[in-house]
Design an enzyme around this catalytic site. Structure first.
Site, mmCIF file in Angstrom:
data_model
loop_
_atom_site.group_PDB
_atom_site.id
_atom_site.type_symbol
_atom_site.label_atom_id
_atom_site.label_comp_id
_atom_site.label_asym_id
_atom_site.label_seq_id
_atom_site.Cartn_x
_atom_site.Cartn_y
_atom_site.Cartn_z
ATOM 1 N N LYS B 72 0.845 -1.192 0.000
ATOM 2 C CA LYS B 72 0.000 0.000 0.000
ATOM 3 C C LYS B 72 0.881 1.243 0.000
ATOM 4 O O LYS B 72 1.940 1.252 0.639
ATOM 5 C CB LYS B 72 -0.877 -0.050 1.259
ATOM 6 C CG LYS B 72 -1.957 0.996 1.372
ATOM 7 C CD LYS B 72 -2.791 0.740 2.640
ATOM 8 C CE LYS B 72 -3.919 1.722 2.802
ATOM 9 N NZ LYS B 72 -4.744 1.420 4.014
ATOM 10 N N SER B 147 -9.668 1.242 3.176
ATOM 11 C CA SER B 147 -8.838 2.035 2.296
ATOM 12 C C SER B 147 -7.779 1.239 1.525
ATOM 13 O O SER B 147 -7.241 1.753 0.552
ATOM 14 C CB SER B 147 -8.145 3.120 3.105
ATOM 15 O OG SER B 147 -7.230 2.551 4.025
ATOM 16 N N SER B 171 -9.584 -1.165 7.271
ATOM 17 C CA SER B 171 -9.024 -0.899 5.946
ATOM 18 C C SER B 171 -8.282 -2.065 5.292
ATOM 19 O O SER B 171 -7.935 -1.976 4.118
ATOM 20 C CB SER B 171 -8.089 0.310 6.008
ATOM 21 O OG SER B 171 -8.847 1.496 6.000
#
Lengths: 94, 481
Positions: B72, B147, B171
């Site tokens: 990420k 996310s 997330s």
């Protein structure tokens, strides 16, 4: 509820955010709606409850105070929008 | 079947037998990215050249050596742009690796690049990325969750073999559920947060997204453990997680908190979960209904605590040391204000404003202190439940993946999609989401929560379920044109 324009402007100043007129308007109702939702916490009696800031049963994290090589100055300045003579450069302060 | 569609453990076996090379695996993933990422849009940066060069130099077969992965874009990667999907960090190149990234490097994982996310990890759909939304590989008109939406979509679409993400309120788990992959949020303190760009420091935790539970155990093993660079990292021994993969849950006590099956949870999702719980019973586990009575207060408490911490953490983006600067401002204070106004997107501004408000003079007690007290009540619910049960099982999200643009204009509706995942972060406990079925062709996630540092219990339950259902074998239909 809605936040007043003055409240929004005060918080924006604290947060160092220069908001547009449109953003101020939108945030006063959006923040109001979120705070309305948060209001439901009021229903819960908590006077006797100790606040919980951190979930692990740890307090101070000590380590030996041993010198280590720092990052090179150039490397630290490489991402700076403006640098001068090995220092971060900022616009005038006064 | 191409190499990119295999799991970590399948590829390790092939590498050990010398049937494939790390270069062939990396090439397969890069070809897959080439073929599908224009539609999925999971990647913000693909480091193809470095990946091939690295893969050529690796032998492979030991641990994760030679396995391609991506992280990420809020995990710092030395020399590789790290944007947090924000304009304010669009050109930021970190001078160091996050500890988890360093551990992957040390394990000789081949890095393929950086994955899309909601800006600063604030969001539940990856639509808050300042660059572009990521699509759900199961249905390109739907969101991948967020996310860590890029991480989940990249794993589901076979663009990477595994990915790392971060989880502050769901997330990792919610996108894992939406994309039909395994997503582990470890116990707070289990995995170092050093080099993870901070959102809410008392809630953030790094974890992994994988194609199956075995891979989850293997990756978790590598990223877990004490780090002197993170003062909240736990000085605790890391058990052998693969030892938990016994396939055996006989006598395991599973609690099912009724609050997670209430109003707002889609009926079809509930049915899939009920069938999953019957599977556990059939495997010899003891499944009982229980209660976590403060569940309904977790979400409102979170929306004070997380923005409050964020407003403080994001103060560092001021146009001085790194990131964007508005060069038109002629004094320092104006420069701060206009840099941050230009650099942050609407959701980030909203949360900074909310957090600043909650911490401001006159409101601190009513909001922040109140929320911290509620946090303790939420945690104590879990303490009581884990005195009786080994794990708790719930849906990961109240619905399957929703459509793009469906919730962008309704802030609270978007926040509600994390209703089942947020309590876990408040309590700091570990939880994993695994695929447990489908509703109208879209994956449903089952969340298994455990005691602090009880990741092995989660893996044991998850692995037994996975072995007896075969759900992991299904793939999204992203036919290459």
């Amino acid at each position: 509820m809605t936040l007043s324009r003055q409240e929004v402007e005060h918080v924006a100043m604290l947060a160092r955010l220069k908001l547009s007129e449109e953003e101020k308007e939108r945030l006063s109702s959006e923040l109001g709606a979120i705070l309305d939702y948060v209001e439901r916490l009021e229903a819960l009696p908590t006077a006797e409850v100790e606040p919980l800031a951190h979930v692990l049963p740890m307090h101070n994290a000590f380590r030996p105070d041993e010198p280590r090589a720092p990052f090179a100055r150039d490397e630290m300045l490489a991402n700076a929008p403006q640098a001068l003579d090995g220092l971060f450069k900022v616009p005038r302060i006064l | 079947m191409s190499l990119c569609s295999l799991t970590v453990h399948e590829l390790v076996t092939l590498l050990q037998r010398r049937e494939v090379s790390p270069l062939e695996i990396a090439t397969s993933c890069l070809q897959r990215i080439e073929a599908v990422d224009a539609r999925v849009r999971a990647f913000l940066t693909v480091t193809a050249e470095q990946a091939l060069e690295h893969a050529r130099a690796i032998e492979g077969g030991r641990g994760l050596a030679g396995i391609p992965a991506a992280v990420k874009d809020n995990l710092c990667t030395r020399g590789v742009r790290t944007t947090c999907a924000s304009r304010i960090l669009e050109n930021f190149v970190p001078p160091y690796d996050a500890t988890v990234v360093a551990r992957l490097v040390q394990a000789q994982v081949v890095s393929l690049g950086k994955l899309n996310m909601d800006e600063f990890a604030m969001g539940s759909s990856t639509e808050n990325s300042a660059f572009f939304p990521t699509r759900n590989p199961w249905d390109l008109e739907r969101v991948p969750g967020g996310s860590s939406g890029g991480s989940a979509a990249a794993v589901a679409a076979d663009e990477v073999i595994f990915a790392l993400g971060s989880d502050t309120g769901g997330s990792i788990r919610q996108p894992a559920a939406f994309c039909g992959v395994v997503g582990m949020k470890p116990t707070y303190g289990r995995v170092s947060r050093f080099g993870l760009v901070a959102f809410a420091s008392s809630l953030d935790q790094v974890g992994c997204l994988t194609k199956d539970v075995t891979d989850c155990a293997m990756v978790l093993q590598v990223i877990s453990g004490f780090d002197p660079m993170d003062s909240t990292s736990a000085r605790m021994e890391v058990p052998d997680y693969t030892a938990a993969l016994t396939g055996e849950v006989k006598g395991m006590k599973i609690g099912v908190p009724r609050e997670y099956f209430g109003e707002g949870v889609d009926g079809a999702v509930k049915e899939v979960l009920q069938r999953a719980l019957q599977q556990f019973e059939a495997l010899g586990a003891v499944v009982e209904e229980t209660s976590l009575p403060h569940t309904e207060y977790a979400l409102p408490a979170y929306y004070i605590l997380a923005p409050a911490e964020a407003s403080s953490n994001l103060a560092r983006f001021d146009g001085v040391r790194y990131g964007l600067r508005d060069e038109t401002a002629d004094n320092l204070l104006d420069m701060y204000g206009s840099t941050r106004a230009r650099g942050f997107g609407p959701e980030v501004k909203r949360r900074i404003m909310l957090g600043t408000y909650a911490l401001s003079s006159g409101y601190y007690d009513a909001y922040y202190l109140k929320a911290m007290r509620v946090r303790r009540l939420v945690k104590e619910d879990f303490d009581r439940a884990f005195a009786r049960y080994d794990v708790l099982v719930t849906p990961t999200a109240p619905t399957v993946a929703f459509r793009l643009n469906e919730k962008v204009d309704d802030v609270l509706a978007m926040y509600m999609s994390d209703i089942a995942t947020i309590p876990v972060n408040l309590a700091g406990i570990p939880a994993v989401s695994i695929p447990c079925g489908f509703v109208q062709g879209l994956p449903v996630g089952m969340q298994v929560m455990g005691r602090p540092f009880g990741e092995a219990d989660l893996l044991r339950a998850a692995y037994a379920f996975e072995q007896h259902t075969g759900i992991r074998a299904l793939k999204p239909g992203l036919e290459v044109a």
